[in-house]
Design an enzyme around this catalytic site. Structure first.
Site, PDB file in Angstrom:
ATOM      1  N   ARG A   1       0.840  -1.193   0.000  1.00  0.00           N
ATOM      2  CA  ARG A   1       0.000   0.000   0.000  1.00  0.00           C
ATOM      3  C   ARG A   1       0.876   1.243   0.000  1.00  0.00           C
ATOM      4  NH1 ARG A   1      -2.331  -0.545   6.209  1.00  0.00           N
ATOM      5  NH2 ARG A   1      -0.304  -0.909   7.195  1.00  0.00           N
TER       6      ARG A   1
ATOM      7  N   ASP B   1      -2.561   1.388  -4.555  1.00  0.00           N
ATOM      8  CA  ASP B   1      -3.780   1.285  -3.753  1.00  0.00           C
ATOM      9  C   ASP B   1      -4.683   0.221  -4.373  1.00  0.00           C
ATOM     10  OD1 ASP B   1      -6.069   1.553  -2.276  1.00  0.00           O
ATOM     11  OD2 ASP B   1      -6.407   3.671  -2.746  1.00  0.00           O
ATOM     12  N   LEU B   2      -4.816  -0.915  -3.709  1.00  0.00           N
ATOM     13  CA  LEU B   2      -5.603  -2.022  -4.248  1.00  0.00           C
ATOM     14  C   LEU B   2      -7.099  -1.728  -4.253  1.00  0.00           C
ATOM     15  CD1 LEU B   2      -3.799  -5.121  -2.696  1.00  0.00           C
ATOM     16  CD2 LEU B   2      -3.426  -4.039  -4.922  1.00  0.00           C
ATOM     17  N   LYS B   3      -7.514  -0.681  -3.542  1.00  0.00           N
ATOM     18  CA  LYS B   3      -8.934  -0.342  -3.498  1.00  0.00           C
ATOM     19  C   LYS B   3      -9.350   0.637  -4.589  1.00  0.00           C
ATOM     20  CE  LYS B   3      -9.362  -1.157   1.491  1.00  0.00           C
ATOM     21  NZ  LYS B   3      -9.745  -0.574   2.801  1.00  0.00           N
TER      22      LYS B   3
ATOM     23  N   HIS C   1      -4.604 -15.324  15.427  1.00  0.00           N
ATOM     24  CA  HIS C   1      -3.157 -15.278  15.246  1.00  0.00           C
ATOM     25  C   HIS C   1      -2.565 -16.643  15.581  1.00  0.00           C
ATOM     26  CE1 HIS C   1      -2.433 -11.226  14.023  1.00  0.00           C
ATOM     27  NE2 HIS C   1      -3.059 -10.699  15.079  1.00  0.00           N
ATOM     28  N   ASP C   2      -1.256 -16.724  15.456  1.00  0.00           N
ATOM     29  CA  ASP C   2      -0.536 -17.988  15.616  1.00  0.00           C
ATOM     30  C   ASP C   2      -0.942 -18.747  16.878  1.00  0.00           C
ATOM     31  OD1 ASP C   2       2.001 -19.692  16.430  1.00  0.00           O
ATOM     32  OD2 ASP C   2       2.295 -19.158  14.328  1.00  0.00           O
TER      33      ASP C   2
ATOM     34  N   TYR D   1      -4.233 -20.560  16.534  1.00  0.00           N
ATOM     35  CA  TYR D   1      -4.212 -21.748  15.674  1.00  0.00           C
ATOM     36  C   TYR D   1      -3.604 -22.947  16.405  1.00  0.00           C
ATOM     37  CZ  TYR D   1      -4.699 -17.963  12.267  1.00  0.00           C
ATOM     38  OH  TYR D   1      -5.108 -16.836  11.591  1.00  0.00           O
TER      39      TYR D   1
ATOM     40  N   ASP E   1       2.439 -19.957  11.730  1.00  0.00           N
ATOM     41  CA  ASP E   1       2.821 -19.080  10.625  1.00  0.00           C
ATOM     42  C   ASP E   1       3.844 -19.748   9.707  1.00  0.00           C
ATOM     43  OD1 ASP E   1       1.159 -17.163  11.609  1.00  0.00           O
ATOM     44  OD2 ASP E   1       2.690 -15.661  11.971  1.00  0.00           O
TER      45      ASP E   1
END
Length: 372
Positions: A38, A72-74, A138-139, A142, A168
């Site tokens: 980004r 910007d992917l948006k 998060h890790d 899991y 991860d």
């Protein structure tokens, strides 16, 4: 020698750890990795501390040898802006929640229409489908839900925080690399790409093969501190020395166990640990606890006892064995400063011999790829 992934282009939309480490491994094997970030801030990990150059040392270690573009992917028409890169890409790696890339017009279905040979690797915590697919975690979450965390226990019986991000790396990074390489091989035969669903929580069960087998066949579901590799055996145990250090003892097989007992000058009656493992463990603990670590290091030297002194991280990085292996031969450079580069599990014959490398500045490749 040509590295095996030279000529392979990777578009890396991932951030933080699992995806970036996976693409680091691919880069070490010769792939061209273009990190898509980004504008302004880039990958969240750039802002971490401590700094190494303009960005965090964590970012530098995980992104050595890559390129960076900022977009910007948006924004509307982002797929069109990236079309040239998509057409030339072999692999895409992303780790957004399921559906995010689809909403951005960058999901597998959209990209495969542009490039039918693209291998699209999506890394998530719980996978692309299932009741937990959209759950934030998060890790630690899991490893807790896969049953792994529950098999560790401290002195108070509570689970112990793992010292590594197991899900991860072991559940995300490594399976991603394995499956990407399998997909490349399949594409060699079919000419077609595919979508890979890499779920970190799923892949933790592989490490619990013994627990799965014992539980299903004998109903012997494991408990912390009660199994061969969770503290139930004196032959796979951590013992404290008199100076506050620790011996990591793993003489599981009878021949190593006999050697170990001889090395610590244990009484013969401890040889059979099957009747009273807790008693034998306590007796061994008393013997080890009576002498300092230096004594036991000398006792173990040159003997087949599968036992060592627990090293600090600093001591491990100074170990002559790892240096002789060339593990820390490569360096990471930024602003004239150099540190040891992150070792990766790529055999030396598949890597280059360039000793020093850097990491990309945010958006440094925008002009080259026509994005400015």
């Amino acid at each position: 020698m040509m590295r095996p992934l030279e000529g392979v282009r990777v578009l890396d939309f991932s951030t933080l750890l699992p995806g970036p480490m996976a693409t680091l491994i691919l880069a070490e094997a010769g792939a061209e990795v273009i990190k898509i970030e980004r504008p302004g801030r880039g990958d969240e990990m750039r802002s971490y501390s401590p700094k190494f150059g303009d960005d965090s040392v964590n970012f530098g270690l995980l992104n050595r040898g890559k390129r960076s573009i900022a977009i910007d992917l948006k924004q509307a028409g982002v797929a069109d802006s990236l079309r040239g890169l998509i057409e030339s890409a072999d692999i895409v790696v992303e780790q957004f929640r399921p559906g995010v890339m689809d909403r951005l017009g960058l999901g597998y279905e959209a990209l495969s229409q542009i490039n039918g040979g693209i291998i699209y690797c999506a890394i998530t915590g719980y996978g692309q489908t299932g009741p937990k697919a959209q759950v934030a975690a998060h890790d630690l979450n899991y490893v807790a839900e896969a049953g792994m965390l529950g098999l560790s226990a401290g002195s108070d019986g509570a689970p112990v925080l793992p010292p590594a991000l197991i899900a991860d790396i072991a559940g995300g990074t490594y399976p991603a690399v394995v499956n990407i390489l399998l997909a490349l091989r399949q594409r060699d035969r079919t000419g077609k790409g595919c979508k890979l669903d890499i779920a970190m929580a799923d892949n933790l069960f592989t490490f619990l093969y013994w627990a799965i087998g014992n539980g299903q066949v004998e109903g012997m579901w494991p408990v912390p501190g009660g199994e061969l590799v969770t503290g139930g055996s004196p032959r796979y145990q951590i013992y404290r020395t008199s100076d506050g250090k620790f011996v990591a003892a793993g003489p599981l097989e009878d021949k190593f166990w006999a050697n170990f007992l001889q090395a610590i000058d244990a009484p013969p009656e401890l040889q059979d640990d099957s009747k009273d493992p807790a008693g034998v463990r306590a007796a061994i603990a008393a013997i080890i606890g009576a002498r300092p670590a230096a004594h036991w290091r000398e006792c173990f030297a040159g003997k087949d006892v599968c036992s060592v002194i627990v090293a600090t991280m600093q001591e491990a990085m100074q170990d002559e064995h790892f240096h002789a292996r060339g593990l820390f031969a490569k360096e990471l450079e930024s602003n004239g400063r150099r540190i040891t580069a992150l070792p990766v599990p790529v055999a030396g014959i598949f890597r280059d011999d360039v000793p020093v490398g850097g990491y990309p500045a945010l958006g440094e490749g925008n002009q080259e790829f026509g994005l400015d």
